[in-house]
Design a protein around this motif. Structure first.
Motif, PDB file in Angstrom:
ATOM      1  N   GLY A 134       0.850  -1.190   0.000  1.00 21.98           N
ATOM      2  CA  GLY A 134       0.000   0.000   0.000  1.00 21.98           C
ATOM      3  C   GLY A 134       0.876   1.226   0.000  1.00 21.98           C
ATOM      4  N   HIS A 135       0.234   2.385  -0.068  1.00 22.52           N
ATOM      5  CA  HIS A 135       0.989   3.634  -0.138  1.00 22.52           C
ATOM      6  C   HIS A 135       1.540   4.042   1.232  1.00 22.52           C
ATOM      7  CE1 HIS A 135      -3.126   4.639   1.010  1.00 22.52           C
ATOM      8  NE2 HIS A 135      -2.625   5.686   1.623  1.00 22.52           N
ATOM      9  N   GLY A 136       2.629   4.782   1.213  1.00 24.64           N
ATOM     10  CA  GLY A 136       3.056   5.429   2.453  1.00 24.64           C
ATOM     11  C   GLY A 136       4.329   4.898   3.086  1.00 24.64           C
ATOM     12  N   GLY A 137       4.917   3.826   2.519  1.00 24.57           N
ATOM     13  CA  GLY A 137       6.210   3.380   3.026  1.00 24.57           C
ATOM     14  C   GLY A 137       6.178   2.599   4.321  1.00 24.57           C
ATOM     15  N   PHE A 138       5.070   1.949   4.603  1.00 18.29           N
ATOM     16  CA  PHE A 138       5.005   1.105   5.798  1.00 18.29           C
ATOM     17  C   PHE A 138       5.413  -0.326   5.444  1.00 18.29           C
ATOM     18  CE2 PHE A 138       1.143   0.362   3.555  1.00 18.29           C
ATOM     19  CZ  PHE A 138       0.841  -0.961   3.791  1.00 18.29           C
ATOM     20  N   ARG A 139       5.670  -1.148   6.453  1.00 15.92           N
ATOM     21  CA  ARG A 139       6.006  -2.559   6.233  1.00 15.92           C
ATOM     22  C   ARG A 139       5.115  -3.421   7.107  1.00 15.92           C
ATOM     23  NH1 ARG A 139      10.681  -3.618   2.932  1.00 15.92           N
ATOM     24  NH2 ARG A 139      11.531  -1.589   2.452  1.00 15.92           N
ATOM     25  N   VAL A 140       4.957  -4.647   6.714  1.00 19.19           N
ATOM     26  CA  VAL A 140       4.278  -5.616   7.578  1.00 19.19           C
ATOM     27  C   VAL A 140       5.135  -6.875   7.612  1.00 19.19           C
ATOM     28  CG1 VAL A 140       2.014  -4.716   6.904  1.00 19.19           C
ATOM     29  CG2 VAL A 140       2.885  -6.765   5.811  1.00 19.19           C
ATOM     30  N   LYS A 173      13.321  -2.281  12.413  1.00 15.12           N
ATOM     31  CA  LYS A 173      14.695  -2.689  12.747  1.00 15.12           C
ATOM     32  C   LYS A 173      14.685  -3.760  13.830  1.00 15.12           C
ATOM     33  CE  LYS A 173      17.363   1.362  11.431  1.00 15.12           C
ATOM     34  NZ  LYS A 173      16.892   2.724  11.767  1.00 15.12           N
ATOM     35  N   LYS A 174      13.753  -3.597  14.771  1.00 12.13           N
ATOM     36  CA  LYS A 174      13.644  -4.578  15.856  1.00 12.13           C
ATOM     37  C   LYS A 174      13.244  -5.949  15.297  1.00 12.13           C
ATOM     38  CE  LYS A 174      11.095  -4.944  20.167  1.00 12.13           C
ATOM     39  NZ  LYS A 174       9.745  -5.363  19.767  1.00 12.13           N
ATOM     40  N   TRP A 175      12.358  -5.941  14.326  1.00 13.89           N
ATOM     41  CA  TRP A 175      11.976  -7.212  13.696  1.00 13.89           C
ATOM     42  C   TRP A 175      13.216  -7.922  13.166  1.00 13.89           C
ATOM     43  CZ3 TRP A 175       7.465  -5.269  10.052  1.00 13.89           C
ATOM     44  CH2 TRP A 175       6.337  -4.976  10.836  1.00 13.89           C
ATOM     45  N   GLU A 176      14.083  -7.155  12.500  1.00 17.61           N
ATOM     46  CA  GLU A 176      15.279  -7.769  11.894  1.00 17.61           C
ATOM     47  C   GLU A 176      16.155  -8.435  12.942  1.00 17.61           C
ATOM     48  OE1 GLU A 176      17.437  -5.114   9.384  1.00 17.61           O
ATOM     49  OE2 GLU A 176      15.793  -4.957   7.941  1.00 17.61           O
ATOM     50  N   LYS A 177      16.188  -7.852  14.122  1.00 27.00           N
ATOM     51  CA  LYS A 177      17.017  -8.424  15.184  1.00 27.00           C
ATOM     52  C   LYS A 177      16.333  -9.609  15.868  1.00 27.00           C
ATOM     53  CE  LYS A 177      19.644  -4.375  16.602  1.00 27.00           C
ATOM     54  NZ  LYS A 177      19.131  -3.124  17.155  1.00 27.00           N
ATOM     55  N   GLU A 178      15.021  -9.510  16.053  1.00 27.24           N
ATOM     56  CA  GLU A 178      14.358 -10.453  16.963  1.00 27.24           C
ATOM     57  C   GLU A 178      13.364 -11.411  16.320  1.00 27.24           C
ATOM     58  OE1 GLU A 178      12.636  -8.065  20.059  1.00 27.24           O
ATOM     59  OE2 GLU A 178      14.555  -7.092  20.501  1.00 27.24           O
ATOM     60  N   ASP A 179      12.860 -11.082  15.167  1.00 29.55           N
ATOM     61  CA  ASP A 179      11.717 -11.854  14.676  1.00 29.55           C
ATOM     62  C   ASP A 179      11.936 -12.582  13.359  1.00 29.55           C
ATOM     63  OD1 ASP A 179       9.942 -11.279  16.837  1.00 29.55           O
ATOM     64  OD2 ASP A 179       9.802  -9.236  16.063  1.00 29.55           O
ATOM     65  N   VAL A 180      13.185 -12.629  12.912  1.00 25.56           N
ATOM     66  CA  VAL A 180      13.447 -13.337  11.656  1.00 25.56           C
ATOM     67  C   VAL A 180      13.216 -14.832  11.858  1.00 25.56           C
ATOM     68  CG1 VAL A 180      15.269 -14.035  10.058  1.00 25.56           C
ATOM     69  CG2 VAL A 180      15.073 -11.640  10.776  1.00 25.56           C
ATOM     70  N   LYS A 181      12.518 -15.426  10.916  1.00 26.81           N
ATOM     71  CA  LYS A 181      12.355 -16.883  10.923  1.00 26.81           C
ATOM     72  C   LYS A 181      12.967 -17.401   9.629  1.00 26.81           C
ATOM     73  CE  LYS A 181       7.828 -16.567  13.211  1.00 26.81           C
ATOM     74  NZ  LYS A 181       7.938 -17.168  14.531  1.00 26.81           N
ATOM     75  N   VAL A 182      13.837 -18.381   9.752  1.00 26.29           N
ATOM     76  CA  VAL A 182      14.531 -18.891   8.573  1.00 26.29           C
ATOM     77  C   VAL A 182      14.949 -20.335   8.821  1.00 26.29           C
ATOM     78  CG1 VAL A 182      16.770 -18.017   9.395  1.00 26.29           C
ATOM     79  CG2 VAL A 182      16.440 -18.441   6.941  1.00 26.29           C
ATOM     80  N   LEU A 238       9.548 -13.404   4.972  1.00 29.68           N
ATOM     81  CA  LEU A 238      10.114 -12.737   3.790  1.00 29.68           C
ATOM     82  C   LEU A 238      10.454 -11.305   4.158  1.00 29.68           C
ATOM     83  CD1 LEU A 238       7.771 -14.060   0.966  1.00 29.68           C
ATOM     84  CD2 LEU A 238       9.889 -15.042   1.852  1.00 29.68           C
ATOM     85  N   TYR A 239       9.648 -10.757   5.078  1.00 31.72           N
ATOM     86  CA  TYR A 239       9.996  -9.500   5.724  1.00 31.72           C
ATOM     87  C   TYR A 239       9.693  -9.664   7.203  1.00 31.72           C
ATOM     88  CZ  TYR A 239      11.089  -4.703   6.504  1.00 31.72           C
ATOM     89  OH  TYR A 239      11.716  -3.575   6.950  1.00 31.72           O
ATOM     90  N   PRO A 240      10.635  -9.509   8.111  1.00 31.87           N
ATOM     91  CA  PRO A 240      12.034  -9.168   7.891  1.00 31.87           C
ATOM     92  C   PRO A 240      12.792 -10.286   7.152  1.00 31.87           C
ATOM     93  CG  PRO A 240      11.672  -9.825  10.170  1.00 31.87           C
ATOM     94  CD  PRO A 240      10.333  -9.751   9.538  1.00 31.87           C
ATOM     95  N   PHE A 241      13.617  -9.877   6.197  1.00 31.53           N
ATOM     96  CA  PHE A 241      14.378 -10.820   5.381  1.00 31.53           C
ATOM     97  C   PHE A 241      15.549 -11.366   6.204  1.00 31.53           C
ATOM     98  CE2 PHE A 241      17.342 -11.887   1.843  1.00 31.53           C
ATOM     99  CZ  PHE A 241      16.493 -12.726   1.140  1.00 31.53           C
ATOM    100  N   PRO A 242      15.841 -12.652   6.095  1.00 30.42           N
ATOM    101  CA  PRO A 242      16.920 -13.232   6.918  1.00 30.42           C
ATOM    102  C   PRO A 242      18.315 -12.837   6.437  1.00 30.42           C
ATOM    103  CG  PRO A 242      15.949 -14.910   5.507  1.00 30.42           C
ATOM    104  CD  PRO A 242      15.133 -13.670   5.302  1.00 30.42           C
ATOM    105  N   LYS A 243      18.663 -11.591   6.662  1.00 26.91           N
ATOM    106  CA  LYS A 243      19.947 -11.055   6.175  1.00 26.91           C
ATOM    107  C   LYS A 243      21.136 -11.810   6.761  1.00 26.91           C
ATOM    108  CE  LYS A 243      18.155  -6.361   5.629  1.00 26.91           C
ATOM    109  NZ  LYS A 243      18.254  -4.951   6.053  1.00 26.91           N
ATOM    110  N   GLN A 244      21.046 -12.105   8.065  1.00 26.30           N
ATOM    111  CA  GLN A 244      22.190 -12.728   8.748  1.00 26.30           C
ATOM    112  C   GLN A 244      22.579 -14.057   8.115  1.00 26.30           C
ATOM    113  OE1 GLN A 244      24.189 -11.293  10.803  1.00 26.30           O
ATOM    114  NE2 GLN A 244      22.885  -9.465  10.821  1.00 26.30           N
ATOM    115  N   SER A 245      21.594 -14.781   7.613  1.00 23.90           N
ATOM    116  CA  SER A 245      21.878 -16.081   7.011  1.00 23.90           C
ATOM    117  C   SER A 245      22.842 -15.935   5.831  1.00 23.90           C
ATOM    118  CB  SER A 245      20.587 -16.739   6.531  1.00 23.90           C
ATOM    119  OG  SER A 245      19.701 -16.888   7.610  1.00 23.90           O
TER     120      SER A 245
END
Lengths: 356, 252
Positions: free
Chosen positions: A129-135, A231-240, A284-291
């Protein structure tokens, strides 16, 4: 608890009910029709409400209304319908309302095909959707995983006051598998009672407003908080799932149904002595960057992105993390054609021969 | 002996003690007041649930004292559906303008009315898009000028102004459908009674209720407030005729 055989869409619908969902609004579109059909008969049994909306636009806004009252609410659709829901999803995010949105994907763009595909990665992760938000975007690869993620989804949605997106594909929606269903959660507004607009009988409290209108200063502040949340999602909620990646020279990246097919190919190649592994993003978001950061790029000869869509959509996200430390290849099928074991195996073998 | 004063009139509780930011002479203020009075007369201050639209009427956020939800453009009836289904005891009403209700939100209003959702929609029809600066609305009168019909609305290009009360009244499900004009004290009194009746019928579970209020827009019509009221008598009310278009209590 005993396992039962269920169809994907129905398993997700039942998991939502068990996760406390008491409101559903949706509009027919293949291949997700079994979700509204199931909930139209199931929700009344548990004191919930089902509305067949006049459109996807209306349906997501009904969910928005229900969510303001602290009711766990969901809607489901497929690509063309999700595009229509984009307005409402953006408003949900703006108004900080929890909700579950399920997308059982088919081929695209446009009307596309009604057959399974993974053509909505970009939409789901970048542009709901519009506005630059993420889910948060959950992408299960088995029905058990779909059930578990759906069951948890409302907890995340209420914790973050943000919608959660479940991205399935038409294969997962249609197949039948054994699933273990979780316990029935009693609906509660424990997580939302500080802000929801419901009132118990005779309850008096100061008036509350939930609106998507913010003065400039507040909107900027809210957007900063959103940034911190992501940013917190990326640290704490990534599932991979990292599958045989430790010594791997070749890394397959795949999610959902594509990962299921790719895993077979990885196992076959391992049996043949090939050092190959797979990174399977579940969020898929947060993307598992660390992997990708922790791979040993002295060893990794190639990354192979396998998706049920052409051109590959996850590739940019992979490339951002690989940072040119290994070449990236892609293989996919599209238009409603499925990935098969031989096709994926041959595609990987082609890369191996090319890279050496 | 000191004179004893009795309070015979005051600002309704449901309106915040703040200055109105509506343009001078705009009837949105009056509409807000009579809705608040109807809520109060029914003792529903704590129970009311106001769904705000997009457009000038979204300013209600600043004036209304009570629980409120802001809806996307045109979607107020869908949002109200979600609310009322989950909380059937609340007095739920949406307040929408003509662009919101009669253009972008046509599907939502017709479908909610047709399902017989048990809430009330109050439709402020001022024949223009006020907030965005006076573009042609679906309710702009034939020949009426706007920023997107500078020579006046032409039937050839834009068709006729849409009569929402008449359209909704011919559906089976709605319980009460009426149109009032707010340009005279008589019209205001009738409107207040009509709104109160719609709210009462909603609370009694009688079905979907719809109130169309003819209002003005002096700013975008380019008229003095007084002239705009006169324009309504001479033009608006001749095309959008006030009256009760459906009432299941009378039919029964």
């Amino acid at each position: 608890m005993a396992k039962i055989l269920m169809k994907g869409c129905e398993a997700v619908a039942e998991a939502a009910v068990r996760g406390g969902c008491r409101f559903f609004a949706g509009y027919p579109i293949t291949p997700q029709n079994e979700i509204p059909e199931y909930l139209s008969r199931r929700l009344p049994e548990v004191g919930g409400h089902f509305v067949q909306g006049e459109s996807e636009v209306a349906s997501v806004n009904m969910v928005y209304g229900a969510s303001t009252m602290g009711i766990r609410a969901m809607t489901s659709s497929s690509g063309p319908g999700i595009s229509l829901k984009a307005e409402g999803i953006s408003y949900l995010a703006s108004c900080k309302l929890p909700a579950l949105i399920v997308n059982v994907s088919r081929g695209g763009p446009g009307l596309g095909s009604i057959q399974p595909a993974q053509s909505y990665y970009l939409q789901a992760t970048k542009a709901l959707g519009h506005g630059g938000f993420r889910v948060m975007v959950f992408a299960p690869y088995s029905l058990q995983e779909a059930v578990d993620l759906t069951y948890e989804a409302f907890e995340y949605a209420e914790r973050d006051r943000n919608p959660v997106f479940l991205l399935m594909d038409g294969c997962l929606g249609a197949i039948m598998e054994l699933v273990e269903l979780p316990e029935m959660k009693e609906p509660t507004d424990e997580n939302t009672k500080k802000w929801n607009l419901s009132k118990k009988e005779g309850e008096k409290r100061p008036p509350r407003a939930l609106t998507p209108i913010y003065p400039e200063v507040i909107l900027e502040m809210e957007n900063k908080l959103r940034g911190e949340l992501y940013k917190k999602w990326e640290k704490e909620d990534v599932k991979v799932e990292e599958f045989m990646t430790e010594d791997a020279e070749y890394i397959v990246v795949a999610y959902g149904i594509a990962a299921r097919v790719a895993k077979e190919a990885v196992l076959t190649l391992r049996e043949q002595g090939c050092k190959i592994g797979m990174i399977r993003p579940i969020t898929l978001y947060p993307f598992p960057k660390q992997s990708f950061h922790k791979l040993d790029y002295d060893k990794v000869k190639a990354i192979i992105d396998i998706e049920l869509t052409i051109p590959a959509q996850m590739r940019d996200d992979i490339a951002l993390e690989v940072m040119n430390r290994a070449p990236i290849f892609e293989y996919g099928r599209s238009g409603g054609n499925l990935l098969d074991d031989d096709g994926v195996y041959d595609a990987i073998m082609k890369v191996i021969k090319e890279v050496g | 002996m000191a004179t004893e004063y009795k309070k015979i009139y005051q600002r309704p509780y449901a309106i915040m003690p703040v200055m109105s930011g509506y343009c001078p002479g705009c009837l949105h203020s009056l509409a807000t007041k009579i809705i608040a009075e109807a809520v109060e007369e029914l003792g529903q201050q704590e129970n009311a649930m106001h769904v705000l639209p997009v457009g000038c009427a979204a300013l209600g956020l600043l004036y209304w004292r009570g629980d409120m939800v802001g809806a996307a453009h045109g979607r107020a009836p869908a949002v109200a559906t979600g609310i009322k289904r989950c909380c059937p005891d609340r007095l739920v009403f949406a307040y929408q303008g003509d662009g919101d209700l009669a253009a972008i939100g046509l599907a939502e209003i017709i479908s909610a009315a047709n399902r017989g959702e048990k809430f009330t929609v109050i439709f402020a029809n001022n024949s223009t898009y006020g907030m965005t600066g006076g573009q042609m609305a679906p309710t702009t009168l034939i020949g009426q000028k706007s920023t997107t019909s500078v020579y006046g609305r032409s039937v050839d290009e834009a068709g006729y102004p849409i009569k929402m009360a008449e359209i909704i009244a011919q559906l089976e499900a709605p319980a009460y459908v009426a149109r009032f004009a707010l340009n005279t004290p008589k019209g205001v009194n009738e409107a207040r009674k009509g709104i109160k009746k719609a709210f009462r019928m909603q609370l009694e579970g009688k079905g979907f209720t719809f109130i169309e209020l003819l209002t003005n827009c002096p700013t975008n019509w380019g008229m003095s407030p007084l002239k705009s009221l006169q324009y309504m008598t001479e033009n608006t009310m001749k095309y959008f005729v006030p009256g009760v278009y459906k009432d299941v209590e009378v039919e029964a």
